[in-house]
Design an enzyme around this catalytic site. Sequence first.
Site, PDB file in Angstrom:
ATOM      1  N   LYS A  22      -5.776 -41.772  41.391  1.00 50.52           N
ATOM      2  CA  LYS A  22      -4.680 -42.381  41.846  1.00 50.52           C
ATOM      3  C   LYS A  22      -4.869 -43.052  43.080  1.00 50.52           C
ATOM      4  CE  LYS A  22      -1.464 -39.389  39.631  1.00 50.52           C
ATOM      5  NZ  LYS A  22      -0.279 -38.294  39.662  1.00 50.52           N
ATOM      6  N   ARG A  41      -5.156 -32.261  35.561  1.00 50.03           N
ATOM      7  CA  ARG A  41      -5.074 -33.155  34.662  1.00 50.03           C
ATOM      8  C   ARG A  41      -5.923 -34.410  35.036  1.00 50.03           C
ATOM      9  NH1 ARG A  41      -1.607 -37.698  34.143  1.00 50.03           N
ATOM     10  NH2 ARG A  41      -0.910 -37.980  31.983  1.00 50.03           N
TER      11      ARG A  41
END
Length: 554
Positions: free
Chosen positions: A494, A529
């Site tokens: 991210k 994840r």
Amino acid sequence: MAPLLSQYLIHTGRFLLRRFSEPPPAVIAAVAASRACFHRYYSSKSLSLVSSIGLQCSTLKSLPALCNSAFSSSATTTTVEVQSTEHEVVIALGSNIGNRMNNFREALRLMKRGGVCVTRHSCLYETAPVHVTDQPRFLNAAVRGVTKLGPHELLSVLKTIEKDMGREDGIRYGPRPLDLDILFYGKMRISSDKLIIPHERLWERSFVLAPLVDLLGSAVDNDTVAHWHSLAIHPGGIFQAWERLGGESLIGQDGIQRVLPIGDRLWNFSNKTHVMGILNLTPDSFSDGGQFQSIDSAVSRVRSMISDGADIIDIGAQSTRPMASRISSQEELDRLLPVLEAVRGMPEMEEKLISVDTFNSEVASEAISNGADILNDVSAGTLDPNMHKVVAESGVPYMAMHMRGDPCTMQNKENLQYDDICKDVASELYLRVRDAEFSGIPAWRVMIDPGIGFSKNVDHNLDIIMDLPKIREEMAKRSIAVSHAPILIGPSRKRFLGDICGRPEATDRDAATVASVTAGILGGANIIRVHDVRHNADAAKLCDAMLRRRRSKG
């Protein structure tokens, strides 16, 4: 007749209040109620009167919870019952024959039909049998709810449910398809030949106390709960009773394990960190958009992730990157269903789980019908009011993530305002989970995701990764069960990692991802994840080893 009846009730009530400063053994149920309370409400509340002269009255209005009482005397033939309209109750569930999870589902359905509105669910526990040890392991849980049934009426309803579900008289403590016990009923102590509340052995049974604790918050939420704490045989209430048995240190031992139901399996999510591999079927995902849109490329990617150590494959056909546009249900299904069918049929997927990442209830329903094991909703139900209903009816576990707004608005200035990021995320996410529970998704089927990268800036994301225990602690104030839910973190590749490390390309952020998931696992994350399964799976194994070592040293 009415004035005579009123005077009769007044004098009877005064006599009984004088007669019993504490309930005699023959009293079915009694809770301390002041004389003033009785007189304040006698003229407008529900009184059931049966006397030696045969006079009966059961048509007056109900008494509020403050005056929950039942008075009876073995020395007279007169009984006066004063009960509120609704009583808050706790019911324990146990099963060790047949499909235990289905037994629980059916019991909850029948309880609802029988007049019990369930408001909270505990976690699920698989426990070793006691007393009679040569029998299958039990599944145990508890629920909290409200009912207008009297205590013995409720007992009758529960016994009927047990019988309807195949329970027969047999060996005491022996195998049974269903066991339903009333742990608490309003503010009452009850002692009769058929019902004792609280049960005298409640405080020595870990398989009962563990789910009971789950139904509470560390902050006492009402007077009834305060009363339940006061019934504990040792000072310190229910929590201290649980700690005296060993408390949380008992969980994970052979005798009692906290589990989450997935299909006909019980998933022990605390025995290791589980790795969720990401499969994006979108053309516009921030990291790997467009790479796995064909069935062959998707299957190849799944095979690689399984080989690298993935336990779960998370399939998404709708991008949730910042400013992603929302596609139609049909377009999302056209992308998803062919790949889902192909992945479900892979031999490598045996014993592995499939999660579908969608906030669309229509897509969720089709995905579940076509083999999805878990529903992963980044909106926790805020973007589709029908989502909770669909998941509730499906029976699959529900991953509820924290996000403000939608992918187009989540990074707006107003959505990045927090007083305390961990407290605020915990509070807002808890409310979404409560909405899900009211819609019929039990807490024992819920997983939570604090939403790294969604409505968060760099500092917010760092605080969440470092302070996962604080999120659990804040949730525990309202619900111990929700605080025990598996936590997923998804920092993989991210932007905040790129901002910190100077890596503008998402695919260059895998090392930073490993560092962030390592911190998260050591802070209590149960699921990670990730895009890069191999290196993060190795990090998870090392973290698990360190955590085991820490526990072994006490």
